[in-house]
Design a protein around this motif. Sequence first.
Motif, PDB file in Angstrom:
ATOM      1  N   PRO A 109     -17.708 -38.148  49.279  1.00 49.96           N
ATOM      2  CA  PRO A 109     -16.750 -38.061  48.181  1.00 49.96           C
ATOM      3  C   PRO A 109     -15.418 -38.649  48.605  1.00 49.96           C
ATOM      4  O   PRO A 109     -15.036 -38.566  49.776  1.00 49.96           O
ATOM      5  CB  PRO A 109     -16.646 -36.560  47.912  1.00 49.96           C
ATOM      6  CG  PRO A 109     -17.294 -35.885  49.035  1.00 49.96           C
ATOM      7  CD  PRO A 109     -18.137 -36.866  49.764  1.00 49.96           C
ATOM      8  N   GLU A 110     -14.718 -39.240  47.646  1.00 53.33           N
ATOM      9  CA  GLU A 110     -13.440 -39.872  47.956  1.00 53.33           C
ATOM     10  C   GLU A 110     -12.300 -38.948  47.565  1.00 53.33           C
ATOM     11  O   GLU A 110     -12.252 -38.439  46.445  1.00 53.33           O
ATOM     12  CB  GLU A 110     -13.318 -41.196  47.203  1.00 53.33           C
ATOM     13  CG  GLU A 110     -14.361 -42.204  47.621  1.00 53.33           C
ATOM     14  CD  GLU A 110     -14.314 -43.477  46.815  1.00 53.33           C
ATOM     15  OE1 GLU A 110     -13.532 -43.551  45.855  1.00 53.33           O
ATOM     16  OE2 GLU A 110     -15.061 -44.400  47.159  1.00 53.33           O
ATOM     17  N   THR A 111     -11.386 -38.729  48.491  1.00 52.82           N
ATOM     18  CA  THR A 111     -10.224 -37.890  48.235  1.00 52.82           C
ATOM     19  C   THR A 111      -9.142 -38.219  49.247  1.00 52.82           C
ATOM     20  O   THR A 111      -9.419 -38.774  50.305  1.00 52.82           O
ATOM     21  CB  THR A 111     -10.578 -36.394  48.302  1.00 52.82           C
ATOM     22  OG1 THR A 111      -9.430 -35.625  47.970  1.00 52.82           O
ATOM     23  CG2 THR A 111     -11.039 -36.008  49.682  1.00 52.82           C
ATOM     24  N   THR A 112      -7.909 -37.893  48.904  1.00 57.24           N
ATOM     25  CA  THR A 112      -6.819 -38.092  49.853  1.00 57.24           C
ATOM     26  C   THR A 112      -6.646 -36.812  50.648  1.00 57.24           C
ATOM     27  O   THR A 112      -6.563 -35.719  50.086  1.00 57.24           O
ATOM     28  CB  THR A 112      -5.503 -38.427  49.124  1.00 57.24           C
ATOM     29  OG1 THR A 112      -5.223 -37.387  48.194  1.00 57.24           O
ATOM     30  CG2 THR A 112      -5.605 -39.746  48.401  1.00 57.24           C
ATOM     31  N   SER A 113      -6.642 -36.934  51.955  1.00 59.20           N
ATOM     32  CA  SER A 113      -6.453 -35.778  52.829  1.00 59.20           C
ATOM     33  C   SER A 113      -5.916 -36.261  54.157  1.00 59.20           C
ATOM     34  O   SER A 113      -6.048 -37.426  54.517  1.00 59.20           O
ATOM     35  CB  SER A 113      -7.772 -35.031  53.021  1.00 59.20           C
ATOM     36  OG  SER A 113      -8.724 -35.872  53.631  1.00 59.20           O
ATOM     37  N   ASP A 114      -5.306 -35.334  54.872  1.00 61.48           N
ATOM     38  CA  ASP A 114      -4.794 -35.657  56.202  1.00 61.48           C
ATOM     39  C   ASP A 114      -5.938 -35.635  57.200  1.00 61.48           C
ATOM     40  O   ASP A 114      -6.855 -34.807  57.094  1.00 61.48           O
ATOM     41  CB  ASP A 114      -3.730 -34.640  56.623  1.00 61.48           C
ATOM     42  CG  ASP A 114      -2.495 -34.719  55.740  1.00 61.48           C
ATOM     43  OD1 ASP A 114      -2.212 -35.827  55.239  1.00 61.48           O
ATOM     44  OD2 ASP A 114      -1.833 -33.683  55.548  1.00 61.48           O
ATOM     45  N   PRO A 115      -5.909 -36.525  58.193  1.00 62.55           N
ATOM     46  CA  PRO A 115      -6.963 -36.498  59.205  1.00 62.55           C
ATOM     47  C   PRO A 115      -6.880 -35.239  60.058  1.00 62.55           C
ATOM     48  O   PRO A 115      -5.807 -34.690  60.262  1.00 62.55           O
ATOM     49  CB  PRO A 115      -6.699 -37.750  60.044  1.00 62.55           C
ATOM     50  CG  PRO A 115      -5.303 -38.138  59.753  1.00 62.55           C
ATOM     51  CD  PRO A 115      -4.953 -37.598  58.414  1.00 62.55           C
ATOM     52  N   SER A 157     -16.778 -21.609  64.646  1.00 64.93           N
ATOM     53  CA  SER A 157     -15.488 -21.033  64.273  1.00 64.93           C
ATOM     54  C   SER A 157     -14.662 -22.001  63.445  1.00 64.93           C
ATOM     55  O   SER A 157     -13.793 -21.585  62.695  1.00 64.93           O
ATOM     56  CB  SER A 157     -14.718 -20.626  65.531  1.00 64.93           C
ATOM     57  OG  SER A 157     -14.515 -21.760  66.354  1.00 64.93           O
ATOM     58  N   SER A 158     -14.917 -23.292  63.576  1.00 63.77           N
ATOM     59  CA  SER A 158     -14.140 -24.299  62.866  1.00 63.77           C
ATOM     60  C   SER A 158     -15.091 -25.303  62.227  1.00 63.77           C
ATOM     61  O   SER A 158     -15.855 -25.975  62.922  1.00 63.77           O
ATOM     62  CB  SER A 158     -13.201 -25.008  63.845  1.00 63.77           C
ATOM     63  OG  SER A 158     -12.552 -26.068  63.222  1.00 63.77           O
ATOM     64  N   ILE A 159     -15.047 -25.393  60.899  1.00 67.73           N
ATOM     65  CA  ILE A 159     -15.900 -26.325  60.168  1.00 67.73           C
ATOM     66  C   ILE A 159     -15.000 -27.192  59.304  1.00 67.73           C
ATOM     67  O   ILE A 159     -14.167 -26.677  58.553  1.00 67.73           O
ATOM     68  CB  ILE A 159     -16.920 -25.594  59.277  1.00 67.73           C
ATOM     69  CG1 ILE A 159     -17.812 -24.693  60.129  1.00 67.73           C
ATOM     70  CG2 ILE A 159     -17.765 -26.587  58.501  1.00 67.73           C
ATOM     71  CD1 ILE A 159     -18.740 -23.817  59.326  1.00 67.73           C
ATOM     72  N   GLY A 160     -15.128 -28.506  59.432  1.00 71.20           N
ATOM     73  CA  GLY A 160     -14.353 -29.439  58.630  1.00 71.20           C
ATOM     74  C   GLY A 160     -15.269 -30.265  57.755  1.00 71.20           C
ATOM     75  O   GLY A 160     -16.465 -30.382  58.011  1.00 71.20           O
ATOM     76  N   LEU A 161     -14.711 -30.844  56.703  1.00 75.89           N
ATOM     77  CA  LEU A 161     -15.463 -31.702  55.794  1.00 75.89           C
ATOM     78  C   LEU A 161     -14.992 -33.139  55.958  1.00 75.89           C
ATOM     79  O   LEU A 161     -13.790 -33.398  56.004  1.00 75.89           O
ATOM     80  CB  LEU A 161     -15.263 -31.251  54.349  1.00 75.89           C
ATOM     81  CG  LEU A 161     -15.794 -29.862  54.000  1.00 75.89           C
ATOM     82  CD1 LEU A 161     -15.369 -29.476  52.598  1.00 75.89           C
ATOM     83  CD2 LEU A 161     -17.296 -29.821  54.135  1.00 75.89           C
ATOM     84  N   ILE A 162     -15.929 -34.067  56.021  1.00 74.42           N
ATOM     85  CA  ILE A 162     -15.611 -35.489  56.159  1.00 74.42           C
ATOM     86  C   ILE A 162     -15.617 -36.109  54.769  1.00 74.42           C
ATOM     87  O   ILE A 162     -16.554 -35.913  53.994  1.00 74.42           O
ATOM     88  CB  ILE A 162     -16.630 -36.206  57.067  1.00 74.42           C
ATOM     89  CG1 ILE A 162     -16.606 -35.599  58.469  1.00 74.42           C
ATOM     90  CG2 ILE A 162     -16.345 -37.692  57.126  1.00 74.42           C
ATOM     91  CD1 ILE A 162     -17.649 -36.172  59.400  1.00 74.42           C
ATOM     92  N   THR A 163     -14.565 -36.867  54.446  1.00 72.36           N
ATOM     93  CA  THR A 163     -14.482 -37.571  53.168  1.00 72.36           C
ATOM     94  C   THR A 163     -14.052 -39.002  53.420  1.00 72.36           C
ATOM     95  O   THR A 163     -13.582 -39.347  54.501  1.00 72.36           O
ATOM     96  CB  THR A 163     -13.458 -36.900  52.221  1.00 72.36           C
ATOM     97  OG1 THR A 163     -12.187 -36.925  52.855  1.00 72.36           O
ATOM     98  CG2 THR A 163     -13.847 -35.486  51.886  1.00 72.36           C
ATOM     99  N   ASP A 164     -14.206 -39.851  52.406  1.00 75.83           N
ATOM    100  CA  ASP A 164     -13.698 -41.224  52.436  1.00 75.83           C
ATOM    101  C   ASP A 164     -12.382 -41.265  51.681  1.00 75.83           C
ATOM    102  O   ASP A 164     -12.154 -40.470  50.762  1.00 75.83           O
ATOM    103  CB  ASP A 164     -14.681 -42.189  51.763  1.00 75.83           C
ATOM    104  CG  ASP A 164     -15.738 -42.694  52.718  1.00 75.83           C
ATOM    105  OD1 ASP A 164     -15.540 -42.583  53.932  1.00 75.83           O
ATOM    106  OD2 ASP A 164     -16.773 -43.202  52.231  1.00 75.83           O
TER     107      ASP A 164
END
Length: 150
Positions: free
Chosen positions: A51-57, A136-143
């Motif tokens: 999914p495409e979204t604006t987010s900080d790395p 303990s830490s789960i992140g989501l990868i986006t474009d």
Amino acid sequence: MKGGMGMMPEHRRKPMSEINVVPYIDVMLVLLVIFMVTAPMLTQGVKVDLPETTSDPIQQEKNVEPIIVSVDSNGAYYLEVGDEGSDPMSLTQLSDQVGKILSQRTKSEILVRGDEYVDYGVVVRLMAELQAAGASSIGLITDTPREQQK
């Protein structure tokens, strides 16, 4: 007395001081062919439309490679640790594998690459299983959106 038995011959052959490089060239060419054949296989991954979204790395620690869990559009799960990918696996198999990895590397971060068209419940169940496995830490990868890439 020439050529008698036990006597040294008059003309000696000089020792060869050159290195024969032909076998080394043969080995190099064989290795080149092997690497040319295997290199495309190393870059294969799971086809996921993020999914495409604006987010900080995400800021990650330098010496710790993240564990990447992918969900394709069919709902199949894949596990990538470093450069090694896996075959499709079930959610319980994935949870067991992640649990084993996290028991050895406690500071590993888990990143989820979910296909844009996969059901939301599939990703939520995956994240619940990862937390149950000890994540303990789960992140989501986006474009990033295409209009912002220009």
